[in-house]
Design a protein around this motif. Structure first.
Motif, short mmCIF file in Angstrom:
data_model
loop_
_atom_site.label_atom_id
_atom_site.label_comp_id
_atom_site.label_asym_id
_atom_site.label_seq_id
_atom_site.Cartn_x
_atom_site.Cartn_y
_atom_site.Cartn_z
N GLY A 194 0.81 -1.21 0.00
CA GLY A 194 0.00 0.00 0.00
C GLY A 194 0.84 1.26 0.00
O GLY A 194 1.91 1.31 0.62
N GLU A 195 0.38 2.27 -0.70
CA GLU A 195 0.95 3.61 -0.62
C GLU A 195 -0.03 4.45 0.19
O GLU A 195 -1.05 4.90 -0.32
N PRO A 252 -12.65 -19.01 -3.60
CA PRO A 252 -12.57 -17.64 -4.12
C PRO A 252 -11.27 -16.95 -3.73
O PRO A 252 -10.53 -17.38 -2.83
N THR A 253 -10.98 -15.86 -4.41
CA THR A 253 -9.95 -14.91 -4.00
C THR A 253 -10.53 -13.51 -4.16
O THR A 253 -11.57 -13.32 -4.81
N VAL A 254 -9.85 -12.53 -3.57
CA VAL A 254 -10.27 -11.14 -3.68
C VAL A 254 -9.08 -10.30 -4.10
O VAL A 254 -7.96 -10.50 -3.61
N THR A 255 -9.31 -9.37 -5.02
CA THR A 255 -8.29 -8.40 -5.42
C THR A 255 -8.72 -7.03 -4.94
O THR A 255 -9.83 -6.57 -5.24
N LEU A 256 -7.83 -6.37 -4.18
CA LEU A 256 -8.11 -5.01 -3.70
C LEU A 256 -7.37 -4.01 -4.57
O LEU A 256 -6.21 -4.23 -4.94
N ASN A 308 -3.03 -2.26 -3.31
CA ASN A 308 -3.19 -3.28 -4.34
C ASN A 308 -2.73 -4.63 -3.77
O ASN A 308 -1.54 -4.82 -3.52
N SER A 309 -3.70 -5.52 -3.55
CA SER A 309 -3.39 -6.82 -2.94
C SER A 309 -4.25 -7.89 -3.58
O SER A 309 -5.42 -7.66 -3.91
N ASN A 310 -3.66 -9.07 -3.74
CA ASN A 310 -4.41 -10.27 -4.12
C ASN A 310 -4.49 -11.16 -2.89
O ASN A 310 -3.45 -11.59 -2.36
N LEU A 311 -5.70 -11.44 -2.43
CA LEU A 311 -5.87 -12.12 -1.15
C LEU A 311 -6.64 -13.42 -1.33
O LEU A 311 -7.73 -13.43 -1.90
N PHE A 325 -14.01 -9.83 -7.04
CA PHE A 325 -14.24 -11.16 -6.49
C PHE A 325 -13.95 -12.18 -7.60
O PHE A 325 -14.54 -12.12 -8.68
N ASN A 326 -13.04 -13.09 -7.32
CA ASN A 326 -12.61 -14.06 -8.32
C ASN A 326 -12.93 -15.47 -7.84
O ASN A 326 -12.76 -15.80 -6.66
N ILE A 327 -13.37 -16.32 -8.76
CA ILE A 327 -13.73 -17.70 -8.43
C ILE A 327 -12.74 -18.64 -9.11
O ILE A 327 -12.57 -18.61 -10.33
#
Length: 552
Positions: free
Chosen positions: A133-134, A370-374, A249-252, A293-295
């Motif tokens: 994060g910035e 699932p995964t989540v991208t912020l 920006n994160s992939n969780l 939201f990614n599946i």
């Protein structure tokens, strides 16, 4: 008219009774008799709507305005991601020194008692409260500041320390006045940071903690050299936040989503078609940052048959479709002062997926990975995360009771207690014993229902079937159906009965459990879709026909 008196020989009767020896009462015999008695037990008519209300299913099964067709809705809420569990503000210690450059050294020592004001200097270090994060700012709800300044000059110093990266409630930098401090001595101070702000933007840079120091030298007659400095240490500890503002920006990865569909829990065989089902995922989002939201996979399993099927998109999914490959952008909060979530709905149906095939195996377990991208690809640093931010998922599977069932088998095991007829009821268990349950159903629901019961003992050993010499019995026959609409045209009438004799009784009297097995098929011709409406009703007539030898 002549009246004739009738004199009853009451005294003689009393005398006869009085002469009987009651001690021989046990010698009286009454011959066994074999009556046949029919008891009407049930005569009830109920609509499909009333059946569901009695089953306390009204929250899951409903109709829509202007449509009597019933819908079954499975609904479950799952917490996907929250700020409270995933974000905290780490402690930070800024450590640097105010040093004198060669160009700032006076050519001669400053006379004793005089002062020299040194140039103002800004010092900075990197502070990243969140990885990936910035961060522009952090609004604090708790925290403590500690300051320590050690005088490494040969003369006394005083001055001002401005902490540009710590703002008070009014938005002004925290400022500390340093009193005169002699060589090798130190100045300490502290402050509470609740309701303050950590501000980490310096120009176009972020994650930057900055201070400004202004020093004045009070001459003790000693020279000033480049070895002179004031060591500055600023520590912030015990931080908690109200919100974080910046670019993240994160992939969780998320925990697996496991859904249990109780509607299909006891379905161990299924071959049916549901018309126009719909699965909706409602995202309840109180984050102020773009979320995708990614599946990875979306699988259904019937644990009774071990059948599995994966959900996939079909055709070109229109807007608001749930994408099973690729990212699903979720609406987010845009007002940093608002704690209310926004809702965004994505759906699957028979047009954009294989949902019909997915439900046709009667899946009682659904597994979603699932995964989540912020964040996004923009340079926006005004996105935010509140301490109370949450991303919740409300899953809703809507199944209209319309379609066709070729074979849906449902089973359940119940505890039973078979009475001891001879000891409890004084009925002889002989060839004269016959027990019959008689059923009459007037069915206005477009379903055929077949039934079989299996008696088990404590060791799960099968003792006998309810119906002998048959796999099942058609106990309820479907109503007649309008082939054009699939709706009930007129009710059907079906008679059936279950008989017990002493042989059957001897088999089942030790039973403690019974498997209730139902097989359901839709009425009408092959391929006929049927519709179940709230006004559909079923009338049941149940009587108990008993015949046996009673031993008084």
């Amino acid at each position: 008219m002549r009246r004739t008196k009738l004199i009853i020989p009451l005294v003689g009767m009393l005398t006869m009774v009085g002469c009987y020896d009651f001690s021989n009462f046990d010698n009286i015999k009454v011959e066994p008799f074999s009556p046949r008695v029919v008891f009407p037990l049930v005569n009830s008519s109920v609509t499909f709507d009333e059946v569901l209300e009695q089953a306390d299913s009204s929250s899951l099964i409903y109709t829509k305005p202007g449509d009597n067709k019933y819908y079954v809705s499975f609904r479950d809420t799952i917490a996907l991601y929250d700020a409270l569990s995933n974000y905290s503000i780490p402690d930070f210690t800024f450590s640097d020194a105010y040093s004198v450059d060669a160009s700032e050294v006076p050519p001669l020592p400053v006379p004793t008692g005089q002062t020299l004001t040194l140039p103002s200097k800004s010092l900075s270090q990197t502070y990243a409260p969140i990885a990936d994060g910035e961060i522009k700012s952090v609004k604090l709800s708790a925290g403590t500041l500690s300051i320590r300044i050690v005088n490494n000059f040969q003369n006394s110093i005083s001055g001002t320390l401005v902490i540009n990266s710590l703002l008070d409630e009014t938005g002004n930098p925290l400022t500390f006045n340093i009193p005169e401090t002699f060589p090798s001595q130190e100045y300490n101070d502290n402050a509470q940071l609740a309701n303050g702000t950590v501000y980490l933007q310096v120009g176009s840079s972020y994650n930057t903690f900055q201070i400004t120091a202004d020093l004045t030298v009070h001459s003790l007659g000693k020279p000033i050299s480049t070895n002179d400095n004031a060591a500055i240490e600023v520590s912030i500890n015990g931080l908690d936040f109200e919100y974080i503002q910046g670019k993240i920006n994160s992939n969780l990865p998320l925990d697996d989503i496991n859904l249990d569909l109780g509607t299909f829990e006891n379905s161990y065989d299924a071959d049916f078609y549901i018309s126009e089902p719909k699965l909706t995922m409602i995202f309840e989002n109180s984050f102020g940052i773009p979320i995708a939201f990614n599946i990875i996979n979306f699988d259904g399993t019937n644990t009774n048959t071990n059948e599995q099927v994966s959900m996939v998109n079909e055709g070109t999914p229109p807007a608001n479709s749930l994408l099973l490959t690729g990212s699903n952008a979720i609406d987010f909060v845009t007002n940093i002062l608002s704690a209310d979530p926004v809702h965004d709905s994505l759906y699957l149906d028979q047009d954009n997926s294989n949902l019909e095939d997915f439900l046709n195996i009667a899946p009682n377990r659904i597994l979603i990975k699932p995964t989540v991208t912020l964040g996004d690809a923009t340079d926006n640093h005004d996105f935010f995360i509140r301490k109370s931010s949450e991303l919740n998922l409300i899953n809703e599977i809507e199944i209209p009771l319309a379609g066709r069932i070729n074979n849906l088998v449902v089973s359940d095991t119940i505890d039973v207690e078979i009475p001891d007829i001879e000891n409890d009821l004084n009925i002889a268990s002989d060839n004269n014993l016959h027990i019959k349950l008689k059923f009459k159903f007037e069915n206005g629901i477009p379903l055929d229902i077949y039934f079989q019961g299996v008696f088990l003992d404590d060791n799960n050993t099968e003792l006998a079937n309810l119906y002998d010499n048959t796999n099942e019995q058609l106990i309820i026959k479907s109503s007649t159906i309008n082939p054009a609409t699939g709706r009930t045209q007129s009710p059907s009438i079906q008679y059936s009965s279950i008989e017990f004799d002493n042989v059957k009784y001897e088999k089942i009297k030790n039973a403690t459990k019974m498997i209730m097995r139902y097989r359901i098929e839709s009425g009408g011709g092959i391929g006929q879709n049927v519709v179940i409406e709230s006004t559909n009703s079923i009338t049941a007539h149940l009587s108990f026909d008993f015949e046996g030898t009673v031993k008084p």
